[in-house]
Design an enzyme around this catalytic site. Sequence first.
Site, PDB file in Angstrom:
ATOM      1  N   THR A 101       0.812  -1.206   0.000  1.00  0.00           N
ATOM      2  CA  THR A 101       0.000   0.000   0.000  1.00  0.00           C
ATOM      3  C   THR A 101       0.853   1.266   0.000  1.00  0.00           C
ATOM      4  OG1 THR A 101      -1.454   1.273   1.461  1.00  0.00           O
ATOM      5  CG2 THR A 101      -0.115  -0.358   2.518  1.00  0.00           C
ATOM      6  N   ASP A 102       0.263   2.368  -0.458  1.00  0.00           N
ATOM      7  CA  ASP A 102       0.964   3.656  -0.370  1.00  0.00           C
ATOM      8  C   ASP A 102       1.032   4.160   1.074  1.00  0.00           C
ATOM      9  OD1 ASP A 102      -1.713   4.333  -0.024  1.00  0.00           O
ATOM     10  OD2 ASP A 102      -1.742   5.903  -1.560  1.00  0.00           O
ATOM     11  N   GLU A 103       0.255   3.530   1.970  1.00  0.00           N
ATOM     12  CA  GLU A 103       0.239   4.009   3.361  1.00  0.00           C
ATOM     13  C   GLU A 103       1.580   3.787   4.057  1.00  0.00           C
ATOM     14  OE1 GLU A 103      -3.315   3.515   5.647  1.00  0.00           O
ATOM     15  OE2 GLU A 103      -4.519   3.148   3.871  1.00  0.00           O
ATOM     16  N   TYR A 129      -1.681  -0.568  10.989  1.00  0.00           N
ATOM     17  CA  TYR A 129      -1.827  -1.261   9.691  1.00  0.00           C
ATOM     18  C   TYR A 129      -0.651  -0.926   8.782  1.00  0.00           C
ATOM     19  CZ  TYR A 129      -3.267  -1.723   4.784  1.00  0.00           C
ATOM     20  OH  TYR A 129      -3.297  -1.993   3.432  1.00  0.00           O
TER      21      TYR A 129
HETATM   22  P1  NAD Z   1      -9.504  -7.402   2.306  1.00  0.00           P
HETATM   23  O1  NAD Z   1      -9.487  -7.100   3.772  1.00  0.00           O
HETATM   24  O2  NAD Z   1     -10.737  -7.105   1.519  1.00  0.00           O
HETATM   25  O3  NAD Z   1      -9.156  -8.932   2.058  1.00  0.00           O
HETATM   26  C1  NAD Z   1      -8.146  -9.596   2.744  1.00  0.00           C
HETATM   27  C2  NAD Z   1      -8.317 -11.097   2.506  1.00  0.00           C
HETATM   28  O4  NAD Z   1      -7.251 -11.769   3.184  1.00  0.00           O
HETATM   29  C3  NAD Z   1      -9.627 -11.657   3.058  1.00  0.00           C
HETATM   30  O5  NAD Z   1     -10.218 -12.530   2.118  1.00  0.00           O
HETATM   31  C4  NAD Z   1      -9.192 -12.426   4.299  1.00  0.00           C
HETATM   32  O6  NAD Z   1     -10.030 -13.531   4.601  1.00  0.00           O
HETATM   33  C5  NAD Z   1      -7.784 -12.859   3.914  1.00  0.00           C
HETATM   34  N1  NAD Z   1      -6.917 -13.095   5.073  1.00  0.00           N
HETATM   35  C6  NAD Z   1      -6.727 -12.272   6.131  1.00  0.00           C
HETATM   36  N2  NAD Z   1      -5.881 -12.835   7.012  1.00  0.00           N
HETATM   37  C7  NAD Z   1      -5.501 -14.031   6.480  1.00  0.00           C
HETATM   38  C8  NAD Z   1      -4.638 -15.064   6.904  1.00  0.00           C
HETATM   39  N3  NAD Z   1      -3.988 -15.004   8.074  1.00  0.00           N
HETATM   40  N4  NAD Z   1      -4.496 -16.149   6.118  1.00  0.00           N
HETATM   41  C9  NAD Z   1      -5.177 -16.250   4.926  1.00  0.00           C
HETATM   42  N5  NAD Z   1      -6.012 -15.302   4.483  1.00  0.00           N
HETATM   43  C10 NAD Z   1      -6.177 -14.198   5.243  1.00  0.00           C
HETATM   44  O7  NAD Z   1      -8.256  -6.616   1.725  1.00  0.00           O
HETATM   45  P2  NAD Z   1      -8.095  -5.902   0.303  1.00  0.00           P
HETATM   46  O8  NAD Z   1      -8.636  -4.531   0.399  1.00  0.00           O
HETATM   47  O9  NAD Z   1      -8.566  -6.808  -0.750  1.00  0.00           O
HETATM   48  O10 NAD Z   1      -6.500  -5.774   0.250  1.00  0.00           O
HETATM   49  C11 NAD Z   1      -5.712  -6.829  -0.284  1.00  0.00           C
HETATM   50  C12 NAD Z   1      -4.259  -6.456  -0.196  1.00  0.00           C
HETATM   51  O11 NAD Z   1      -4.036  -5.229  -0.913  1.00  0.00           O
HETATM   52  C13 NAD Z   1      -3.770  -6.195   1.227  1.00  0.00           C
HETATM   53  O12 NAD Z   1      -2.485  -6.743   1.347  1.00  0.00           O
HETATM   54  C14 NAD Z   1      -3.745  -4.685   1.354  1.00  0.00           C
HETATM   55  O13 NAD Z   1      -2.752  -4.274   2.250  1.00  0.00           O
HETATM   56  C15 NAD Z   1      -3.396  -4.276  -0.066  1.00  0.00           C
HETATM   57  N6  NAD Z   1      -3.905  -2.952  -0.487  1.00  0.00           N
HETATM   58  C16 NAD Z   1      -5.217  -2.612  -0.321  1.00  0.00           C
HETATM   59  C17 NAD Z   1      -5.668  -1.367  -0.772  1.00  0.00           C
HETATM   60  C18 NAD Z   1      -7.115  -0.979  -0.669  1.00  0.00           C
HETATM   61  O14 NAD Z   1      -7.456   0.177  -0.991  1.00  0.00           O
HETATM   62  N7  NAD Z   1      -8.024  -1.858  -0.262  1.00  0.00           N
HETATM   63  C19 NAD Z   1      -4.778  -0.475  -1.365  1.00  0.00           C
HETATM   64  C20 NAD Z   1      -3.429  -0.862  -1.506  1.00  0.00           C
HETATM   65  C21 NAD Z   1      -3.020  -2.115  -1.080  1.00  0.00           C
END
Ligand code: NAD
Length: 355
Positions: free
Chosen positions: A133-135, A159
């Site tokens: 993430t950009d965070e 986070y």
């Molecule tokens: P999300 O919270 O919607 O989904 C996370 C998924 O991971 C869920 O299906 C959950 O069941 C699974 N999970 C969590 N802990 C787990 C574990 N211990 N073992 C197996 N599975 C596990 O998240 P998202 O928004 O889809 O983000 C996905 C990735 O992208 C993350 O790594 C996040 O940091 C990154 N990201 C998200 C954003 C955003 O805007 N949402 C932006 C940049 C990066």
Amino acid sequence: MKFLVTGGAGFIGSAVIRHLINDKKYSVFNVDCLTYAGNLASLHSVSKSDLYHFQKLDICNSDGLRVVFDRYQPDVVLHLAAESHVDRSIDAPAVFLQTNIMGTYALLQAALEYWRTAPLDVKQRFRFHHVSTDEVFGDLALGDAPFTEMATFAPSSPYAASKAASDHLVHAWHRTYGLPVVISNCSNNYGPYHFPEKLIPHTILNALSGRELPVYGDGQQIRDWLFVEDHARALCLVAEKGALGETYNLGGGSERRNIDVVKSICAILDDLAPSLRQPQLASYSDLIAFVKDRPGHDRRYAINAYKIRDQLGWSPKETFESGLRKTVAWYLENEGWWRPILNGEYMLQRIGDAR
Ligand code: NAD
């Protein structure tokens, strides 16, 4: 190509899997332990495909991961599993450290063991793509230039700190052990199948039920928004074509203040769903309410995505306006997906499935 995707039942992971199967016709093995944020209903369009495989597994479970690597023999790992909600990380950080740091460590170790002993052709193709993430970069002042890949890490929330730690681990496994990795750091995503606790779906669904639309602080926080399907295409491209050991920043070039995002959603709903608005409201925006700010709330994120554009030829297809309209329309048409989340039935269905 065989992709091992972690966190594929989440918001971005499910978009990636739909893209890999529907558009690229690649084989996918989804490893997800199904936390509250994981929802297999987001994968209905691909779950019957021969290309799709799923195992409910925690990425902290090293033995379980080893078995998956041995049996599936992936060409690419796309690592998305994480705890991802900043507010939850402030209230209960431990699980963020466990999944985002120790889970990434367990996955790196399993990938390293597999890669070291893989047949030469697999070894040469293999890539571990860490999705971040950009965070991790902290926040920017108004006049600052957007984050490049060279920006210093300065995470603000538990986070962001846990994601920054995982990025460091992935770099270290490349430098120290030679594991072929790529990393991407992306700005805020939005789009279909977004869990209702996040700003955009929360606003849409609260507006539809006539509830307050809470906006943190003065609403002046700026985020750089990217439509999730554009992110999914970028992730696939970086996984396949990104230079090993490199980081790619991904963003939509769409900086918007939170208050303007909420107002835009209200304007689209006024246009698409005037009949669902409560009669006493002239506009859905009458429901906007400013609430106490989140502690440590970053003011601005903005991404310079020139590297992936210039080196890999990626650019987003959606503008913020077109993507937001599609998103609002999707929530209006897909109550069958979000209603069971709001009333908790999706968790009960899961217990039923396990019996
Ligand atoms: P999300 O919270 O919607 O989904 C996370 C998924 O991971 C869920 O299906 C959950 O069941 C699974 N999970 C969590 N802990 C787990 C574990 N211990 N073992 C197996 N599975 C596990 O998240 P998202 O928004 O889809 O983000 C996905 C990735 O992208 C993350 O790594 C996040 O940091 C990154 N990201 C998200 C954003 C955003 O805007 N949402 C932006 C940049 C990066």
